[in-house]
Design a protein around this motif. Sequence first.
Motif, PDB file in Angstrom:
ATOM      1  N   THR A  80       0.851  -1.187   0.000  1.00 13.89           N
ATOM      2  CA  THR A  80       0.000   0.000   0.000  1.00 13.89           C
ATOM      3  C   THR A  80       0.888   1.238   0.000  1.00 13.89           C
ATOM      4  OG1 THR A  80      -0.133   0.182   2.401  1.00 13.89           O
ATOM      5  CG2 THR A  80      -1.797  -1.205   1.315  1.00 13.89           C
ATOM      6  N   VAL A  81       0.322   2.348  -0.426  1.00 15.29           N
ATOM      7  CA  VAL A  81       1.055   3.615  -0.440  1.00 15.29           C
ATOM      8  C   VAL A  81       1.584   3.937   0.955  1.00 15.29           C
ATOM      9  CG1 VAL A  81       0.764   6.111  -0.718  1.00 15.29           C
ATOM     10  CG2 VAL A  81      -0.141   4.551  -2.449  1.00 15.29           C
ATOM     11  N   ASP A  82       0.777   3.714   1.973  1.00 14.90           N
ATOM     12  CA  ASP A  82       1.154   4.054   3.344  1.00 14.90           C
ATOM     13  C   ASP A  82       2.290   3.197   3.901  1.00 14.90           C
ATOM     14  OD1 ASP A  82      -0.771   6.016   3.329  1.00 14.90           O
ATOM     15  OD2 ASP A  82      -2.285   4.775   4.318  1.00 14.90           O
ATOM     16  N   GLN A  83       2.617   2.109   3.248  1.00 19.45           N
ATOM     17  CA  GLN A  83       3.709   1.258   3.729  1.00 19.45           C
ATOM     18  C   GLN A  83       5.083   1.761   3.281  1.00 19.45           C
ATOM     19  OE1 GLN A  83       1.885  -2.440   2.287  1.00 19.45           O
ATOM     20  NE2 GLN A  83       1.980  -3.188   4.400  1.00 19.45           N
ATOM     21  N   ILE A  84       5.103   2.836   2.486  1.00 17.86           N
ATOM     22  CA  ILE A  84       6.373   3.454   2.099  1.00 17.86           C
ATOM     23  C   ILE A  84       6.361   4.888   2.622  1.00 17.86           C
ATOM     24  CG2 ILE A  84       7.980   3.986   0.241  1.00 17.86           C
ATOM     25  CD1 ILE A  84       6.427   2.103  -1.582  1.00 17.86           C
ATOM     26  N   LEU A  85       7.238   5.186   3.548  1.00 22.38           N
ATOM     27  CA  LEU A  85       7.332   6.546   4.060  1.00 22.38           C
ATOM     28  C   LEU A  85       7.899   7.452   2.972  1.00 22.38           C
ATOM     29  CD1 LEU A  85       8.806   5.836   7.593  1.00 22.38           C
ATOM     30  CD2 LEU A  85       6.452   6.427   7.016  1.00 22.38           C
ATOM     31  N   PRO A  86       7.503   8.725   2.936  1.00 24.17           N
ATOM     32  CA  PRO A  86       8.055   9.638   1.931  1.00 24.17           C
ATOM     33  C   PRO A  86       9.584   9.682   1.979  1.00 24.17           C
ATOM     34  CG  PRO A  86       6.146  10.626   2.976  1.00 24.17           C
ATOM     35  CD  PRO A  86       6.463   9.366   3.747  1.00 24.17           C
ATOM     36  N   ASN A  87      10.175   9.679   0.799  1.00 23.90           N
ATOM     37  CA  ASN A  87      11.632   9.769   0.610  1.00 23.90           C
ATOM     38  C   ASN A  87      12.386   8.566   1.162  1.00 23.90           C
ATOM     39  OD1 ASN A  87      11.328  12.293  -0.721  1.00 23.90           O
ATOM     40  ND2 ASN A  87      11.022  13.198   1.297  1.00 23.90           N
ATOM     41  N   THR A  88      11.741   7.403   1.089  1.00 23.62           N
ATOM     42  CA  THR A  88      12.393   6.147   1.457  1.00 23.62           C
ATOM     43  C   THR A  88      12.002   5.084   0.434  1.00 23.62           C
ATOM     44  OG1 THR A  88      10.595   5.296   2.847  1.00 23.62           O
ATOM     45  CG2 THR A  88      12.254   6.683   3.934  1.00 23.62           C
TER      46      THR A  88
END
Length: 109
Positions: free
Chosen positions: A10-18
Amino acid sequence: MSPSFSPVCTVDQILPNTGVAALVKGRHVAVFRIGDDRFHAIDNVDPRSGASVLARGLVGNLGERVVVASPLYKNHFDLSTGECLEAPEQSVRAHAVQVQDGRVYVALD
């Protein structure tokens, strides 16, 4: 959506800029989230070491290019193209990414 796209997370499983590592059809892939809504995918295997580590690298910019620095040898890989800036012969493949209904999909074609 084309059948060649595989769900990764899911999108939420990747923190921004990681980045996160995924296994897509047997291939080690690194998927990166730049800011809130830009996603890139490249091979996760660092060609110099053979280790699956690029998803753990530091994301940043070199000029206009968005790159990840390998955590082992610090080579920079362009997230749009997979090009290794220091040693183009060690470039990796870049992969298409789509986001749909809050999920991230990667195609290896």
